[in-house]
Design a protein around this motif. Sequence first.
Motif, mmCIF file in Angstrom:
data_model
loop_
_atom_site.group_PDB
_atom_site.id
_atom_site.type_symbol
_atom_site.label_atom_id
_atom_site.label_comp_id
_atom_site.label_asym_id
_atom_site.label_seq_id
_atom_site.Cartn_x
_atom_site.Cartn_y
_atom_site.Cartn_z
ATOM 1 N N LEU A 30 -13.113 32.310 15.586
ATOM 2 C CA LEU A 30 -13.502 32.263 16.998
ATOM 3 C C LEU A 30 -14.158 30.935 17.343
ATOM 4 O O LEU A 30 -13.847 30.315 18.368
ATOM 5 N N GLN A 31 -15.082 30.509 16.498
ATOM 6 C CA GLN A 31 -15.796 29.267 16.789
ATOM 7 C C GLN A 31 -14.858 28.068 16.704
ATOM 8 O O GLN A 31 -14.968 27.124 17.500
ATOM 9 N N ILE A 45 -11.602 23.909 19.701
ATOM 10 C CA ILE A 45 -10.339 23.214 19.955
ATOM 11 C C ILE A 45 -9.894 23.389 21.404
ATOM 12 O O ILE A 45 -9.425 22.448 22.050
ATOM 13 N N MET A 46 -10.060 24.607 21.934
ATOM 14 C CA MET A 46 -9.619 24.878 23.293
ATOM 15 C C MET A 46 -10.561 24.294 24.343
ATOM 16 O O MET A 46 -10.145 24.034 25.472
ATOM 17 N N GLU A 69 -20.821 29.936 23.634
ATOM 18 C CA GLU A 69 -21.467 31.166 24.086
ATOM 19 C C GLU A 69 -20.462 32.142 24.705
ATOM 20 O O GLU A 69 -20.777 33.321 24.899
ATOM 21 N N ASP A 70 -19.234 31.673 24.990
ATOM 22 C CA ASP A 70 -18.206 32.546 25.564
ATOM 23 C C ASP A 70 -17.187 33.014 24.532
ATOM 24 O O ASP A 70 -16.233 33.720 24.885
ATOM 25 N N ARG A 71 -17.372 32.648 23.272
ATOM 26 C CA ARG A 71 -16.326 32.940 22.287
ATOM 27 C C ARG A 71 -16.079 34.429 22.112
ATOM 28 O O ARG A 71 -14.956 34.856 21.835
ATOM 29 N N GLY A 78 -8.061 34.578 34.442
ATOM 30 C CA GLY A 78 -9.076 34.202 35.416
ATOM 31 C C GLY A 78 -10.100 33.252 34.815
ATOM 32 O O GLY A 78 -10.502 32.260 35.454
ATOM 33 N N TYR A 79 -10.503 33.538 33.586
ATOM 34 C CA TYR A 79 -11.453 32.652 32.899
ATOM 35 C C TYR A 79 -10.823 31.287 32.659
ATOM 36 O O TYR A 79 -11.473 30.237 32.851
ATOM 37 N N ALA A 80 -9.555 31.268 32.247
ATOM 38 C CA ALA A 80 -8.872 30.005 31.973
ATOM 39 C C ALA A 80 -8.791 29.138 33.227
ATOM 40 O O ALA A 80 -8.938 27.915 33.165
#
Length: 426
Positions: free
Chosen positions: A164-165, A170-171, A176-178, A212-214
């Motif tokens: 996840l981290q 990379i993205m 804190e949103d992972r 939506g987050y993206a």
Amino acid sequence: MPSPNTASRPVVPPGIDLLDLDRFRDGEHHEMFRRLRAEAPVAWHEHPTDAGFWNLTRHADVVAASRDSQTFSSEAEGVNGFVTADELRAVGGGGGSDLRGLMMLYTDPPKHTRYRKLVNTGFTPRMIRLLEQHLRHRAHLIVDNIIERGACDFVEDLAAELPLQAIAEIMGVPQEDRRLLFDWTNRMIGIDDPEFVDEDGSGGAAAAELYGYAHQLADRRREDPRDDIVTKLINAEIDGDRLSETEFDFFMLLLAVAGNETTRNTTSWAMLALLQNPETFAALKADPAGLMDGAVEEFLRWASPVYYFRRHVTRDVEIGGREMSAGDKVVLWYISANRDESVFADPFTFDITRSPNPQVAFGGGGAHFCLGANLARMELKLIFEEIVERLPDLTLAGPPEILRSSFIGGIKHLPVTFTPGSRRHS
């Protein structure tokens, strides 16, 4: 519905049902695939409501099909073996779009090649080397976060965290949103598991939340560009055209799922295997420098975290001695190829000294060979180096909970205990 012209096709033997997800959850699939390799390695399986499908269960056939994308298409009908176009549209977030031809995983060359170039820069050997020290420090902190407790859920607290981290880094997703990625991908992958399924049963709600987050993240990167994949994607062009919003959404979905689900599950299956084979765990603890690279390859073979991908036959072809017709569906079972007795001696023995080890956990080669293979290997090595050094008496504290899926080999929860230790960093 029965498929036409199936009279001459070798069908799966009695007692084998590859549509029964409970048998995968309960670990019975290995015996089904052992029988298929021995009795009907290229076999036809009927489907009650859709066209049936061929199954490739031997290593050589899986590799051959993987490397012939002209004949075995990922784009024509998608790569999920048992879903319909309507279900693809649901996972795609509605709006009448499905994933075919728009997500890299669901494309063939040359389109696939162009898509792949857009994200290649985040996964080159040079970029992975630059990330290594950073992720090594993160592996220290992940163990720090649980080492004083003496017990944890290995999946959620250890196996999930480094992938996840890394993919968040990379993205360009804030750390804190992972855990949002963790939740969304669980709900998309776990559509057949009661613990994770969305209310609509499709994973579409989770996909919509991710999109939506993206979009919000893309807006921030337009104002504040950085050296991450989101910034590259919003500025990318294919054949002179910028990515559409849908194409951008599907890139984000693929990176989120592929970047954390597969390595998390490989880590979990590997840990379970080490706990069930204490002599092997002891050997790895005694000589991690000498054994870790080979152990990682065996972790991947043993876990085979993506059990299969499907292909669509574009022309009449023979494979494994069987004639397939244009339009047929064919499922490439990596989980079976990685237990092929003709390739792996004692394939049901967990052997971290196995050599050679031509595992196909990253696919059988060809255009769709896993983009993140080097990253996954590095993450596995880093987290297990920490585990063998700092949690040497880690012990299973209860039965694992297995994901109900024939597509992703997942462990949902794995309770463990260990002697509490000291943090590396305050």
